[in-house]
Motif scaffolding. Structure first.
Motif, PDB file in Angstrom:
ATOM      1  N   ARG A  62      38.008  34.146  32.636  1.00 49.32           N
ATOM      2  CA  ARG A  62      38.982  34.084  33.734  1.00 49.32           C
ATOM      3  C   ARG A  62      40.354  34.563  33.269  1.00 49.32           C
ATOM      4  O   ARG A  62      41.099  35.193  34.024  1.00 49.32           O
ATOM      5  N   VAL A  65      40.639  38.315  33.652  1.00 50.44           N
ATOM      6  CA  VAL A  65      40.473  38.887  34.986  1.00 50.44           C
ATOM      7  C   VAL A  65      41.594  38.478  35.926  1.00 50.44           C
ATOM      8  O   VAL A  65      42.055  39.271  36.749  1.00 50.44           O
ATOM      9  N   ARG A  71      43.104  40.532  41.845  1.00 46.77           N
ATOM     10  CA  ARG A  71      42.591  40.767  40.489  1.00 46.77           C
ATOM     11  C   ARG A  71      41.077  40.999  40.525  1.00 46.77           C
ATOM     12  O   ARG A  71      40.544  41.847  39.818  1.00 46.77           O
ATOM     13  N   LEU A  72      40.393  40.224  41.354  1.00 50.77           N
ATOM     14  CA  LEU A  72      38.949  40.439  41.503  1.00 50.77           C
ATOM     15  C   LEU A  72      38.669  41.820  42.073  1.00 50.77           C
ATOM     16  O   LEU A  72      37.716  42.500  41.671  1.00 50.77           O
ATOM     17  N   VAL A 117      30.527  39.199  43.669  1.00 50.78           N
ATOM     18  CA  VAL A 117      31.423  38.581  42.694  1.00 50.78           C
ATOM     19  C   VAL A 117      31.480  37.071  42.927  1.00 50.78           C
ATOM     20  O   VAL A 117      31.672  36.629  44.064  1.00 50.78           O
ATOM     21  N   SER A 119      33.530  33.639  41.590  1.00 55.12           N
ATOM     22  CA  SER A 119      34.765  33.330  40.873  1.00 55.12           C
ATOM     23  C   SER A 119      35.244  31.916  41.184  1.00 55.12           C
ATOM     24  O   SER A 119      35.026  31.404  42.296  1.00 55.12           O
ATOM     25  N   VAL A 137      34.339  34.461  35.424  1.00 56.51           N
ATOM     26  CA  VAL A 137      34.062  35.221  36.644  1.00 56.51           C
ATOM     27  C   VAL A 137      32.790  36.022  36.394  1.00 56.51           C
ATOM     28  O   VAL A 137      32.598  36.559  35.301  1.00 56.51           O
ATOM     29  N   VAL A 139      29.950  39.005  37.864  1.00 54.55           N
ATOM     30  CA  VAL A 139      29.524  40.049  38.783  1.00 54.55           C
ATOM     31  C   VAL A 139      28.041  40.268  38.551  1.00 54.55           C
ATOM     32  O   VAL A 139      27.617  40.521  37.404  1.00 54.55           O
ATOM     33  N   VAL A 184      33.477  41.884  47.006  1.00 56.87           N
ATOM     34  CA  VAL A 184      34.521  40.862  46.851  1.00 56.87           C
ATOM     35  C   VAL A 184      34.801  40.290  48.229  1.00 56.87           C
ATOM     36  O   VAL A 184      35.322  40.987  49.099  1.00 56.87           O
ATOM     37  N   TRP A 196      38.977  46.714  47.918  1.00 55.80           N
ATOM     38  CA  TRP A 196      39.074  46.908  46.466  1.00 55.80           C
ATOM     39  C   TRP A 196      39.205  48.379  46.089  1.00 55.80           C
ATOM     40  O   TRP A 196      39.799  48.726  45.067  1.00 55.80           O
TER      41      TRP A 196
END
Length: 215
Positions: A62, A65, A71-72, A117, A119, A137, A139, A184, A196
């Protein structure tokens, strides 16, 4: 991933066959870590043609990221760019026009992928909740072949049943048609999609990246 696999309402999670990306090296930039993962991901992609594999798991600290949706979004933007640029079959730079096309799929080496994703920024009432995992986090690179294998000929009905299970548990999915908007998710289902593809990727230089994270 164990708490997520155990907690999620997806009925196929506990049986999923997964492989992991190389361990994250905190002495290198996020982008450099992604580039280092390409050989393992390429091998996974090749094996999906002969094996029933369900996901290639990326785990990011984390701290590397960040703690918000932007940020994601930049993480996914960087991941997509790195994979497409290093595609062994069709290397290319991601184009916004292509990503926003109705039939666009994230394709690597001729295999289509879904990339959700998960998180800690998502709360308990979110479908991407991490079930107590607070330092990482994830993916999941899920080949579309996995969905076809698991869902079979009753795909539409099974998808509807799964969506209903999440809604009844207070973790509804947002309504969106574009594939890119499913990677996301926004914090609330009624919020606008996370674009994104409009954000800059993380740089390769570790010092520059740390400066951005601190800003």
């Amino acid at each position: 991933m164990a708490p997520i696999v155990a907690g999620t309402l997806c009925p196929f999670a506990v049986k999923a066959r997964m492989r992991g990306a190389p361990a994250y090296d905190e002495g290198r930039s996020l982008r450099a870590n992604l580039e280092a993962s390409v050989p393992a991901f390429t091998c996974f992609t090749e094996d999906t043609r002969t094996e029933e594999l369900d996901a290639f798991v990326y785990r990011f600290p984390r701290s590397a990221v960040g703690d918000d949706i932007n940020r994601l979004a930049r993480l996914v933007r960087t991941l997509v760019e790195v994979l497409l640029v290093h595609d062994p079959v069709d290397p290319r730079v991601p184009a916004r026009r292509d990503i926003l096309a109705a039939r666009w799929r994230l394709s690597f080496a001729g295999v289509d992928y879904f990339a959700p994703v998960f998180s800690p920024v998502y709360g308990k009432e979110h479908s991407r909740y991490t079930y107590g995992v607070s330092d990482s986090v994830f993916v999941l690179m899920q080949p579309n072949s996995s969905f076809h294998t698991r869902l079979g000929s009753r795909a539409t009905k099974i998808r509807g049943n799964i969506r209903s299970r999440f809604e009844e548990a207070g973790q509804p999915y947002p309504s969106t048609e574009l594939e890119a908007h499913k990677f996301v998710l926004p914090l609330n289902p009624e919020d606008n999609p996370v674009n994104w593809y409009d954000l800059p990727p993380f740089p390769r230089d570790c010092i520059a990246e740390r400066g951005l994270m601190a800003s």
